[in-house]
Design a protein around this motif. Structure first.
Motif, PDB file in Angstrom:
ATOM      1  N   LEU A 100       5.952  -9.171   0.497  1.00 11.19           N
ATOM      2  CA  LEU A 100       6.139  -9.911  -0.749  1.00 11.19           C
ATOM      3  C   LEU A 100       5.605 -11.328  -0.678  1.00 11.19           C
ATOM      4  N   ASP A 101       5.531 -11.875   0.520  1.00 10.65           N
ATOM      5  CA  ASP A 101       5.376 -13.317   0.669  1.00 10.65           C
ATOM      6  C   ASP A 101       3.960 -13.869   0.635  1.00 10.65           C
ATOM      7  N   GLY A 102       2.952 -13.049   0.674  1.00 12.68           N
ATOM      8  CA  GLY A 102       1.597 -13.562   0.622  1.00 12.68           C
ATOM      9  C   GLY A 102       1.242 -14.452   1.802  1.00 12.68           C
ATOM     10  N   ARG A 103       1.631 -14.048   2.990  1.00 15.58           N
ATOM     11  CA  ARG A 103       1.362 -14.857   4.180  1.00 15.58           C
ATOM     12  C   ARG A 103      -0.046 -14.646   4.728  1.00 15.58           C
ATOM     13  N   LEU A 104      -0.711 -13.563   4.331  1.00 14.92           N
ATOM     14  CA  LEU A 104      -2.057 -13.266   4.809  1.00 14.92           C
ATOM     15  C   LEU A 104      -3.055 -13.291   3.663  1.00 14.92           C
ATOM     16  N   PRO A 105      -4.323 -13.557   3.965  1.00 13.80           N
ATOM     17  CA  PRO A 105      -5.351 -13.393   2.934  1.00 13.80           C
ATOM     18  C   PRO A 105      -5.327 -11.952   2.408  1.00 13.80           C
ATOM     19  N   LEU A 106      -5.663 -11.766   1.147  1.00 15.14           N
ATOM     20  CA  LEU A 106      -5.587 -10.466   0.500  1.00 15.14           C
ATOM     21  C   LEU A 106      -6.260  -9.359   1.313  1.00 15.14           C
ATOM     22  N   LEU A 131      -4.192   6.939  -2.186  1.00 14.77           N
ATOM     23  CA  LEU A 131      -3.892   5.578  -1.765  1.00 14.77           C
ATOM     24  C   LEU A 131      -3.817   4.690  -2.998  1.00 14.77           C
ATOM     25  N   GLU A 132      -2.759   3.881  -3.069  1.00 16.83           N
ATOM     26  CA  GLU A 132      -2.590   2.939  -4.170  1.00 16.83           C
ATOM     27  C   GLU A 132      -2.315   1.564  -3.572  1.00 16.83           C
ATOM     28  N   VAL A 133      -3.044   0.558  -4.042  1.00 15.35           N
ATOM     29  CA  VAL A 133      -2.849  -0.816  -3.593  1.00 15.35           C
ATOM     30  C   VAL A 133      -2.277  -1.610  -4.756  1.00 15.35           C
ATOM     31  N   VAL A 149       0.867  -1.165   0.000  1.00 14.53           N
ATOM     32  CA  VAL A 149       0.000   0.000   0.000  1.00 14.53           C
ATOM     33  C   VAL A 149       0.912   1.225   0.000  1.00 14.53           C
ATOM     34  N   THR A 150       0.659   2.106  -0.972  1.00 16.59           N
ATOM     35  CA  THR A 150       1.447   3.324  -1.132  1.00 16.59           C
ATOM     36  C   THR A 150       0.556   4.521  -0.851  1.00 16.59           C
ATOM     37  N   LEU A 151       1.027   5.406   0.014  1.00 17.52           N
ATOM     38  CA  LEU A 151       0.344   6.663   0.308  1.00 17.52           C
ATOM     39  C   LEU A 151       1.162   7.793  -0.297  1.00 17.52           C
ATOM     40  N   SER A 152       0.483   8.739  -0.947  1.00 20.19           N
ATOM     41  CA  SER A 152       1.180   9.910  -1.478  1.00 20.19           C
ATOM     42  C   SER A 152       0.329  11.146  -1.221  1.00 20.19           C
ATOM     43  N   ARG A 153       1.032  12.272  -1.207  1.00 16.48           N
ATOM     44  CA  ARG A 153       0.352  13.558  -1.040  1.00 16.48           C
ATOM     45  C   ARG A 153       0.983  14.522  -2.032  1.00 16.48           C
ATOM     46  N   ASP A 154       0.148  15.110  -2.872  1.00 15.48           N
ATOM     47  CA  ASP A 154       0.622  16.037  -3.902  1.00 15.48           C
ATOM     48  C   ASP A 154       1.715  15.403  -4.762  1.00 15.48           C
ATOM     49  N   GLY A 155       1.573  14.119  -5.065  1.00 17.70           N
ATOM     50  CA  GLY A 155       2.519  13.413  -5.913  1.00 17.70           C
ATOM     51  C   GLY A 155       3.793  12.955  -5.229  1.00 17.70           C
ATOM     52  N   ALA A 156       3.952  13.275  -3.939  1.00 14.93           N
ATOM     53  CA  ALA A 156       5.159  12.882  -3.203  1.00 14.93           C
ATOM     54  C   ALA A 156       4.845  11.691  -2.307  1.00 14.93           C
ATOM     55  N   LEU A 157       5.780  10.750  -2.245  1.00 16.07           N
ATOM     56  CA  LEU A 157       5.610   9.577  -1.395  1.00 16.07           C
ATOM     57  C   LEU A 157       5.405  10.000   0.054  1.00 16.07           C
ATOM     58  N   ARG A 158       4.435   9.375   0.715  1.00 19.99           N
ATOM     59  CA  ARG A 158       4.150   9.660   2.124  1.00 19.99           C
ATOM     60  C   ARG A 158       4.267   8.411   2.992  1.00 19.99           C
ATOM     61  N   GLY A 159       4.265   7.248   2.351  1.00 20.32           N
ATOM     62  CA  GLY A 159       4.437   5.981   3.058  1.00 20.32           C
ATOM     63  C   GLY A 159       4.205   4.836   2.091  1.00 20.32           C
ATOM     64  N   CYS A 160       4.956   3.768   2.268  1.00 19.28           N
ATOM     65  CA  CYS A 160       4.770   2.585   1.423  1.00 19.28           C
ATOM     66  C   CYS A 160       5.297   1.378   2.185  1.00 19.28           C
ATOM     67  N   LEU A 175      -5.362  -4.403   4.685  1.00 20.49           N
ATOM     68  CA  LEU A 175      -5.579  -3.656   5.928  1.00 20.49           C
ATOM     69  C   LEU A 175      -4.278  -3.460   6.701  1.00 20.49           C
ATOM     70  N   GLU A 176      -3.501  -4.533   6.854  1.00 25.59           N
ATOM     71  CA  GLU A 176      -2.250  -4.440   7.604  1.00 25.59           C
ATOM     72  C   GLU A 176      -1.252  -3.513   6.910  1.00 25.59           C
ATOM     73  N   SER A 177      -1.114  -3.649   5.615  1.00 26.22           N
ATOM     74  CA  SER A 177      -0.161  -2.813   4.885  1.00 26.22           C
ATOM     75  C   SER A 177      -0.591  -1.352   4.876  1.00 26.22           C
ATOM     76  N   GLY A 178      -1.874  -1.103   4.768  1.00 24.34           N
ATOM     77  CA  GLY A 178      -2.374   0.278   4.810  1.00 24.34           C
ATOM     78  C   GLY A 178      -2.100   0.939   6.142  1.00 24.34           C
ATOM     79  N   ARG A 179      -2.362   0.217   7.212  1.00 22.83           N
ATOM     80  CA  ARG A 179      -2.083   0.757   8.544  1.00 22.83           C
ATOM     81  C   ARG A 179      -0.595   1.018   8.699  1.00 22.83           C
ATOM     82  N   ASN A 180       0.224   0.051   8.299  1.00 23.02           N
ATOM     83  CA  ASN A 180       1.670   0.207   8.439  1.00 23.02           C
ATOM     84  C   ASN A 180       2.218   1.331   7.563  1.00 23.02           C
TER      85      ASN A 180
END
Length: 146
Positions: A30-36, A67-69, A15-26, A41-46
Protein backbone atom coordinates in the motif's frame (compact mmCIF):
# COMPACT_ATOMS: atom_id res chain seq x y z
CA UNK A 1 18.52 0.89 -17.71
CA UNK A 2 17.55 3.72 -15.37
CA UNK A 3 13.84 4.18 -14.76
CA UNK A 4 12.16 7.47 -15.57
CA UNK A 5 8.68 8.94 -15.78
CA UNK A 6 5.75 7.08 -14.25
CA UNK A 7 7.72 3.84 -13.87
CA UNK A 8 10.21 5.60 -11.57
CA UNK A 9 7.61 7.09 -9.24
CA UNK A 10 6.90 5.28 -5.97
CA UNK A 11 3.41 3.76 -6.03
CA UNK A 12 1.44 1.19 -4.13
CA UNK A 13 0.80 -1.89 -6.25
CA UNK A 14 -0.99 -5.22 -5.97
CA UNK A 15 -0.57 -8.11 -8.39
CA UNK A 16 -3.40 -10.63 -8.53
CA UNK A 17 -3.05 -14.07 -10.11
CA UNK A 18 -6.12 -16.12 -10.98
CA UNK A 19 -6.82 -19.38 -12.74
CA UNK A 20 -10.22 -20.18 -14.22
CA UNK A 21 -11.66 -17.19 -12.34
CA UNK A 22 -10.40 -18.40 -8.94
CA UNK A 23 -7.84 -16.47 -6.90
CA UNK A 24 -4.38 -18.05 -7.09
CA UNK A 25 -2.32 -15.36 -5.36
CA UNK A 26 -2.48 -11.67 -4.51
CA UNK A 27 0.27 -9.65 -2.87
CA UNK A 28 1.20 -6.03 -2.91
CA UNK A 29 2.14 -2.97 -0.98
CA UNK A 30 0.00 0.00 0.00
CA UNK A 31 2.80 2.36 0.87
CA UNK A 32 4.50 3.11 -2.44
CA UNK A 33 8.00 2.54 -1.08
CA UNK A 34 9.38 1.32 -4.44
CA UNK A 35 9.33 2.78 -7.93
CA UNK A 36 6.32 1.45 -9.87
CA UNK A 37 8.34 -0.85 -12.14
CA UNK A 38 10.14 -2.47 -9.19
CA UNK A 39 6.93 -2.73 -7.16
CA UNK A 40 5.19 -4.61 -9.98
CA UNK A 41 8.09 -7.06 -10.28
CA UNK A 42 8.32 -7.64 -6.52
CA UNK A 43 4.57 -8.02 -6.06
CA UNK A 44 4.27 -10.36 -9.04
CA UNK A 45 6.99 -12.61 -7.73
CA UNK A 46 5.50 -12.59 -4.24
CA UNK A 47 1.97 -13.30 -5.55
CA UNK A 48 3.38 -16.35 -7.36
CA UNK A 49 5.55 -17.81 -4.60
CA UNK A 50 4.90 -16.10 -1.26
CA UNK A 51 1.12 -15.78 -0.76
CA UNK A 52 0.65 -17.89 2.39
CA UNK A 53 -2.86 -18.90 1.32
CA UNK A 54 -1.58 -20.91 -1.65
CA UNK A 55 1.28 -23.21 -2.61
CA UNK A 56 3.88 -21.62 -4.90
CA UNK A 57 2.91 -21.43 -8.56
CA UNK A 58 4.37 -24.37 -10.47
CA UNK A 59 6.00 -23.87 -13.89
CA UNK A 60 3.27 -25.91 -15.62
CA UNK A 61 0.62 -23.44 -14.31
CA UNK A 62 2.11 -20.36 -15.96
CA UNK A 63 0.18 -20.70 -19.21
CA UNK A 64 -3.16 -20.92 -17.43
CA UNK A 65 -2.80 -17.91 -15.12
CA UNK A 66 -4.41 -14.51 -15.58
CA UNK A 67 -2.47 -11.56 -14.21
CA UNK A 68 -3.97 -8.29 -12.98
CA UNK A 69 -1.94 -5.28 -11.83
CA UNK A 70 -3.60 -2.66 -9.62
CA UNK A 71 -1.70 0.62 -9.32
CA UNK A 72 -2.94 2.40 -6.23
CA UNK A 73 -3.58 6.02 -5.39
CA UNK A 74 -2.34 7.27 -2.02
CA UNK A 75 -4.42 6.24 1.01
CA UNK A 76 -6.98 8.75 2.27
CA UNK A 77 -8.39 8.32 5.80
CA UNK A 78 -12.20 8.49 6.02
CA UNK A 79 -14.26 9.02 9.16
CA UNK A 80 -16.40 5.94 8.70
CA UNK A 81 -18.28 3.65 6.32
CA UNK A 82 -20.23 6.55 4.78
CA UNK A 83 -16.97 7.70 3.17
CA UNK A 84 -16.60 4.42 1.24
CA UNK A 85 -17.94 4.00 -2.30
CA UNK A 86 -18.25 0.33 -3.29
CA UNK A 87 -16.68 -0.29 -6.69
CA UNK A 88 -14.70 2.94 -6.61
CA UNK A 89 -12.73 2.61 -3.39
CA UNK A 90 -10.38 -0.01 -2.10
CA UNK A 91 -10.56 -0.13 1.67
CA UNK A 92 -8.10 -0.62 4.50
CA UNK A 93 -9.77 -1.57 7.77
CA UNK A 94 -7.79 -1.29 10.98
CA UNK A 95 -8.69 -2.16 14.54
CA UNK A 96 -6.22 -2.71 17.34
CA UNK A 97 -3.24 -4.51 15.85
CA UNK A 98 -5.28 -6.02 13.00
CA UNK A 99 -5.47 -4.70 9.46
CA UNK A 100 -6.89 -5.98 6.18
CA UNK A 101 -7.35 -4.59 2.69
CA UNK A 102 -9.64 -5.20 -0.27
CA UNK A 103 -8.93 -3.78 -3.72
CA UNK A 104 -11.76 -1.73 -5.31
CA UNK A 105 -12.73 -4.59 -7.64
CA UNK A 106 -13.24 -7.19 -4.87
CA UNK A 107 -16.72 -6.13 -3.69
CA UNK A 108 -18.28 -5.85 -7.18
CA UNK A 109 -16.72 -9.16 -8.27
CA UNK A 110 -18.39 -10.83 -5.30
CA UNK A 111 -21.69 -8.94 -5.52
CA UNK A 112 -21.19 -7.35 -2.09
CA UNK A 113 -22.78 -4.18 -0.79
CA UNK A 114 -20.79 -1.95 1.57
CA UNK A 115 -21.84 -3.65 4.80
CA UNK A 116 -21.12 -7.13 3.42
CA UNK A 117 -17.73 -5.96 2.17
CA UNK A 118 -16.84 -4.52 5.57
CA UNK A 119 -18.00 -7.69 7.32
CA UNK A 120 -15.82 -9.77 5.00
CA UNK A 121 -12.92 -7.37 5.54
CA UNK A 122 -13.27 -7.73 9.33
CA UNK A 123 -13.19 -11.51 8.96
CA UNK A 124 -10.11 -11.24 6.74
CA UNK A 125 -8.44 -9.23 9.52
CA UNK A 126 -9.31 -12.09 11.93
CA UNK A 127 -11.79 -9.87 13.76
CA UNK A 128 -15.43 -10.54 14.68
CA UNK A 129 -17.77 -9.91 11.71
CA UNK A 130 -19.22 -6.72 13.19
CA UNK A 131 -15.88 -5.29 14.41
CA UNK A 132 -16.03 -2.58 11.73
CA UNK A 133 -19.13 -1.02 13.32
CA UNK A 134 -17.31 0.44 16.38
CA UNK A 135 -13.78 1.62 16.99
CA UNK A 136 -12.34 0.76 13.58
CA UNK A 137 -10.31 3.02 11.31
CA UNK A 138 -10.81 3.23 7.56
CA UNK A 139 -8.71 4.47 4.66
CA UNK A 140 -9.69 4.38 1.00
CA UNK A 141 -7.84 4.43 -2.30
CA UNK A 142 -8.57 4.05 -5.99
CA UNK A 143 -6.73 1.84 -8.44
CA UNK A 144 -5.83 1.81 -12.10
CA UNK A 145 -6.25 -1.84 -13.04
CA UNK A 146 -4.43 -3.51 -15.93
Amino acid sequence: LPLDGVLARPRGVFVTLSRDGALRGCIGSLDGRLPLAEAVLESGRNAAVADPRFPPVAPDELGSLDLEVSVLSPLVPVAGPDGIEVGRHGVVLGKGDRRAVFLPQVAPQNGWDRDTMLTQLALKADLPPDAWRRGASFAVFTADVF
